[in-house]
Design an enzyme around this catalytic site. Structure first.
Site, PDB file in Angstrom:
ATOM      1  N   ALA A 175       0.832  -1.206   0.000  1.00  0.00           N
ATOM      2  CA  ALA A 175       0.000   0.000   0.000  1.00  0.00           C
ATOM      3  C   ALA A 175       0.868   1.259   0.000  1.00  0.00           C
ATOM      4  CB  ALA A 175      -0.936   0.000   1.207  1.00  0.00           C
ATOM      5  N   ASP A 176       1.979   1.228   0.726  1.00  0.00           N
ATOM      6  CA  ASP A 176       2.936   2.347   0.682  1.00  0.00           C
ATOM      7  C   ASP A 176       3.392   2.584  -0.752  1.00  0.00           C
ATOM      8  OD1 ASP A 176       3.173   3.198   3.357  1.00  0.00           O
ATOM      9  OD2 ASP A 176       4.543   1.569   3.842  1.00  0.00           O
ATOM     10  N   MET A 177       3.774   1.504  -1.406  1.00  0.00           N
ATOM     11  CA  MET A 177       4.294   1.622  -2.766  1.00  0.00           C
ATOM     12  C   MET A 177       3.206   2.043  -3.742  1.00  0.00           C
ATOM     13  SD  MET A 177       6.765  -1.721  -2.808  1.00  0.00           S
ATOM     14  CE  MET A 177       8.203  -1.820  -1.726  1.00  0.00           C
TER      15      MET A 177
END
Length: 405
Positions: A175-177
């Protein structure tokens, strides 16, 4: 501000974004991942770090050290104390020369530090300001955001793992990426619009909404059929033979999605009798009798050699793949052939050379490149201030009193 010995020349930067100047005030994954994509395509990325401590991922154990090295190649580091008036003034000088500013601080923190979008926009009206947060503003806007929070709330965690077992996260900071990738997509759109209007703007990249976008077809499924999908493991409900199997030598994924795949699989795996089995004649039959099919195939393949079967399946053009470990990708011939293996020196000299994967974006006339080792905290403070201030002084004069359109 602090500085240290340099590890690379800015003249080594190449790529279609080599005229782009980026300031990154990022920590851990999301912000650094976003700027790393721009850096791999040649952008001059300057990482702003706290004197002494730097990016918090630097001191987060072995995995943190690996994350820092992988995501902060091709950048320079400048150490700035944002609570110091002189240092903050120096940052504003850098903003004058910047095209893009990236931050993934907690909501409200940039404003408290004097580096929020409105403040920096007054400094540079052409600035593209990428703000990466856990959620868009709204009912969730003040929730603490992190990768697993987004995976859980988006439903992604509910379909990851095995049925009857607890939900699990994806094995990387997905999700960060995702927020970083959508954020950089927004930055490129904003830069394109700036060519037409001369004005910058704020761009949002958010973890929850990114993960929710990926879960979109499962949302449609739940809405249409009134039920949620079960955890998928390595399988998928659309196909009957689509899973991982344990063989001699490790696990192998096989994905049979049409009748041609099925016939070719049965031939390559020496299971021709299954092709004539009424239970598995059609794709619908294989879905209906999926559990029986998987059990039979697993029992028959268990003693087969993984490398041999993988070779036979690929020669028959059946989707298949060994379940690799990360170490299997070191010197991977496919990544090597695609020129996507970045080799660089560790920022703390634990090992002479490390590897990671470059941003996989290329075209007929451009490709990503590795040209600078990960920096020490504040390694480039003096040179960046000198270079970027000179750029500002030599920039064409504009009417600073003009109003935005």
């Amino acid at each position: 501000m602090s500085n240290a010995t340099d590890t690379g020349s800015d003249n080594d930067r190449i790529g279609p974004l080599s005229d782009l100047r980026v300031l990154e005030l990022g920590n851990i994954v999301a912000g650094p991942f976003a700027s790393s994509m721009l850096a791999d395509l040649g952008a001059d990325v300057v990482k702003i770090e706290r004197p002494g401590d730097g990016d918090s991922i630097r001191s987060s154990g072995e995995s943190g050290d690996a994350i820092f090295n992988a995501l902060n190649r091709n950048k320079r580091s400048i150490a700035i104390d944002l609570k110091d008036e002189d240092d903050l003034a120096a940052l504003y000088d850098l903003v004058d020369a910047a095209d893009v500013f990236i931050e993934n601080l907690g909501r409200g923190t940039p404003e408290r530090l004097g580096i929020g979008y409105q403040t920096l926009r007054e400094q540079n009206s052409e600035l593209i300001y990428l703000s990466i947060k856990g959620f868009q503003e709204g009912p969730y806007g003040d929730y603490a955001g992190m990768d697993v929070v987004a995976e859980a709330m988006s439903g992604l965690m509910s379909v990851t793992g095995e049925a009857s077992r607890q939900p699990v996260r994806v094995g990387t900071s997905i999700a960060d990426m995702g927020a970083a990738i959508y954020g950089v997509f927004g930055v490129m759109i904003a830069l394109r619009e700036r060519e037409q209007t001369g004005e910058g703007q704020r761009v949002d990249g958010t973890l929850f909404e990114s993960a929710a976008h990926w879960m979109g077809y499962w949302q449609t499924y739940a809405d249409k059929y009134g039920r949620d999908p079960e955890p998928l493991g390595a399988s998928h409900p659309s196909w009957g033979l689509y899973d991982v199997f344990e063989l001699n030598g490790g696990w192998l994924f096989v994905g049979v999605t049409n009748n041609r795949h099925w016939d070719a699989f049965c031939e390559a795996a020496d299971l021709s009798e299954l092709r004539d089995d009424e239970r598995f004649k059609t794709a619908a039959d294989r879905r209906t009798n999926k559990d029986e099919l998987l059990t039979i195939v697993q029992e028959r393949l268990r003693d087969d050699d993984r490398s041999t079967l993988f070779k036979r399946l690929t020669e028959a053009n059946v989707p298949a793949a060994p379940v690799n470990q990360p170490s299997d990708l070191i010197n991977d011939p496919g990544l090597e052939a695609a020129n996507l293996l970045a080799r660089f020196q560790s920022n703390n000299d634990v090992k002479d050379e490390l590897q990671t994967v470059l941003t996989p974006v290329s075209g007929e006339r451009f490709s990503p490149a590795q040209y600078r080792n990960p920096p020490s905290i504040g390694e480039h403070s003096e040179e960046v201030l000198a270079e970027w201030t000179e750029r500002t002084l030599n920039a064409p004069t504009t009417d600073q009193n003009s109003e935005p359109q």
